[in-house]
Design an enzyme around this catalytic site. Structure first.
Site, PDB file in Angstrom:
ATOM      1  N   PRO A  85       8.173   2.268  -5.421  1.00 27.75           N
ATOM      2  CA  PRO A  85       7.500   3.452  -4.879  1.00 27.75           C
ATOM      3  C   PRO A  85       7.133   3.243  -3.417  1.00 27.75           C
ATOM      4  CG  PRO A  85       6.005   2.187  -6.263  1.00 27.75           C
ATOM      5  CD  PRO A  85       7.349   1.556  -6.404  1.00 27.75           C
ATOM      6  N   VAL A  86       7.369   4.268  -2.610  1.00 32.77           N
ATOM      7  CA  VAL A  86       7.047   4.228  -1.175  1.00 32.77           C
ATOM      8  C   VAL A  86       6.371   5.545  -0.813  1.00 32.77           C
ATOM      9  CG1 VAL A  86       7.975   4.055   1.166  1.00 32.77           C
ATOM     10  CG2 VAL A  86       9.029   2.713  -0.676  1.00 32.77           C
ATOM     11  N   TYR A 137      -1.425   6.753  -8.200  1.00 32.15           N
ATOM     12  CA  TYR A 137      -2.452   6.350  -7.244  1.00 32.15           C
ATOM     13  C   TYR A 137      -3.756   6.876  -7.824  1.00 32.15           C
ATOM     14  CZ  TYR A 137      -3.235   4.885  -2.369  1.00 32.15           C
ATOM     15  OH  TYR A 137      -3.591   4.204  -1.231  1.00 32.15           O
ATOM     16  N   HIS A 283       2.116  -5.502  -2.045  1.00 33.12           N
ATOM     17  CA  HIS A 283       2.292  -4.226  -1.337  1.00 33.12           C
ATOM     18  C   HIS A 283       3.142  -4.407  -0.080  1.00 33.12           C
ATOM     19  CE1 HIS A 283       0.721  -0.144  -2.030  1.00 33.12           C
ATOM     20  NE2 HIS A 283       0.922   0.056  -0.746  1.00 33.12           N
ATOM     21  N   ASP A 314       8.012  -7.329  -6.743  1.00 32.47           N
ATOM     22  CA  ASP A 314       8.537  -6.733  -5.513  1.00 32.47           C
ATOM     23  C   ASP A 314       7.867  -7.406  -4.322  1.00 32.47           C
ATOM     24  OD1 ASP A 314       6.104  -5.503  -4.784  1.00 32.47           O
ATOM     25  OD2 ASP A 314       6.760  -3.493  -5.277  1.00 32.47           O
TER      26      ASP A 314
END
Length: 385
Positions: A85-86, A137, A283, A314
């Site tokens: 996710p970005v 979020y 992150h 990630d």
């Protein structure tokens, strides 16, 4: 049937795509994508320390071929990596979440949609026939949390990812200089940069100014930039704890994953709360410059808890060999964010297809080279230090 690989031979590495992206998009957008926090120490350490991992080839072994298909949460994927996710993807390249979601679907790898990106849950679910994952979020209000989760469930998202590593916004000097902190502002330097990137500007005109599509139903109309910053601050509370996770676990009947885990204690709590997986992540080096790189806690968490919960990773991966190193270190699956955004920013609608094809080609070569027949065999090729 597997998607045929499609490579643009002008860009045979992620670093080539990064350089092309730098020339295609405005400086403020590129620096938002490319930068870490503070002095970028952890940003660079992530990749460097992944690349300290070495693999052992067995050249005289009987080898019948290598297959990178991977079973994850009851689904067989064509490769052991997915698209992370970005946020604000459409700022970097217009329509990029839809481009990447389509490429992921065609290549049979997972795409994770962020709450704060520029396409909606419903649109991405349509593109992927309900196969996209969704990252929540965490909202400040339970009613908003519940409504978003119900939408993800209605869209048939198989996996809900909850984010734990943004209790506060990272301190990112480039974004502050460029006016991309909250509230964002468009200054004269940024406007000049836009004129220097006509293709990006025309695509932005075509698809419209990027906005938070998933959040649109909850936002007052015609917010100016200052009001948007206030809305975001009031609407989201990034700090997760066990009490906030428990009702989500009760409500969500699909697979539930915690992203941003950086130590064994949090992994153990995730297991006790009944979660299905964790993504070891910092992150992308955008939150804590003084923290560890991801590969170090990944190795410890996978060794201690890999038989109790699915451990993924990630942050810092930039190539097929990086994926191989992470799998050898104990990851069951990996995700990349920047690599795919470099691809789509460099090559537009062909960028997702090219980047996935490139990574598959690189990973296949590593597997053949070291005589690794399936993904689960990677740890046997790890050179322990």
């Amino acid at each position: 049937m597997s998607k045929k690989l499609s490579l643009n031979t002008n860009y045979p590495s992620i670093s080539d795509l990064r350089e092309r992206a730098k020339k295609k998009i405005p400086k403020f957008a590129f620096e938002y994508l490319d930068g870490g926090c503070n002095e970028d120490v952890n940003l660079h350490k992530n990749t460097a320390e992944i690349r300290d991992v070495e693999l052992l080839p067995y050249y005289l072994s009987k080898h019948t071929g290598s297959n990178m298909k991977t079973n994850l949460f009851g689904q067989t994927y064509d490769a052991p990596f997915g698209i992370a996710p970005v946020g604000l993807q459409g700022l970097m390249w217009p329509n990029s979440p839809e481009i990447l979601a389509k490429a992921a679907f065609e290549h049979n790898i997972p795409f994770i949609l962020s709450t704060v990106t520029t396409s909606s849950i419903e649109r991405v679910a349509e593109i992927t026939e309900g196969k996209a994952w969704f990252q929540l979020y965490h909202p400040a209000e339970n009613s908003l949390r519940d409504d978003i989760i119900k939408r993800a469930d209605a869209a048939e998202c198989p996996v809900l990812v909850i984010l734990c590593d943004v209790p506060t916004f990272g301190f990112r000097p480039r974004d502050i200089r460029n006016g991309l902190a909250m509230p964002p502002k468009m200054n004269i330097k940024n406007i000049i940069q836009v004129f220097g990137r006509p293709h990006w500007a025309l695509q932005t005109l075509k698809y419209g100014q990027p906005n938070f599509q998933t959040l649109k139903p909850y936002m007052p109309k015609n917010l100016d930039l200052k009001q948007l910053g206030k809305f975001m601050d009031q609407t989201f509370s990034g700090r997760l704890n066990e009490e906030k996770i428990k009702p989500i676990r009760d409500m969500w009947k699909g697979k539930l994953v915690l992203k941003g885990v950086a130590n064994e204690a949090d992994a153990e709590k995730a297991i006790k709360l009944g979660l299905d997986g964790v993504i070891v992540s910092n992150h992308g080096g955008r939150q804590l410059d003084a923290g560890e790189s991801t590969i170090k806690p990944l190795s410890r968490i996978a060794e201690k808890y890999g038989d109790k919960i699915t451990v993924m990773m990630d942050s810092g991966l930039r190539s097929g060999p990086d994926v191989a190193r992470s799998l050898a270190s104990g990851a069951a699956f990996t995700f990349m964010g920047r690599s795919f955004m470099y691809g789509v920013s460099a090559l537009g609608k062909k960028g997702g297809d090219h980047t996935i094809s490139l990574l598959k080609t690189e990973l296949q070569q590593v597997m053949e080279q070291i005589c690794c027949e399936k993904i689960e065999d990677f740890p046997a090729h790890l050179i322990k230090k």
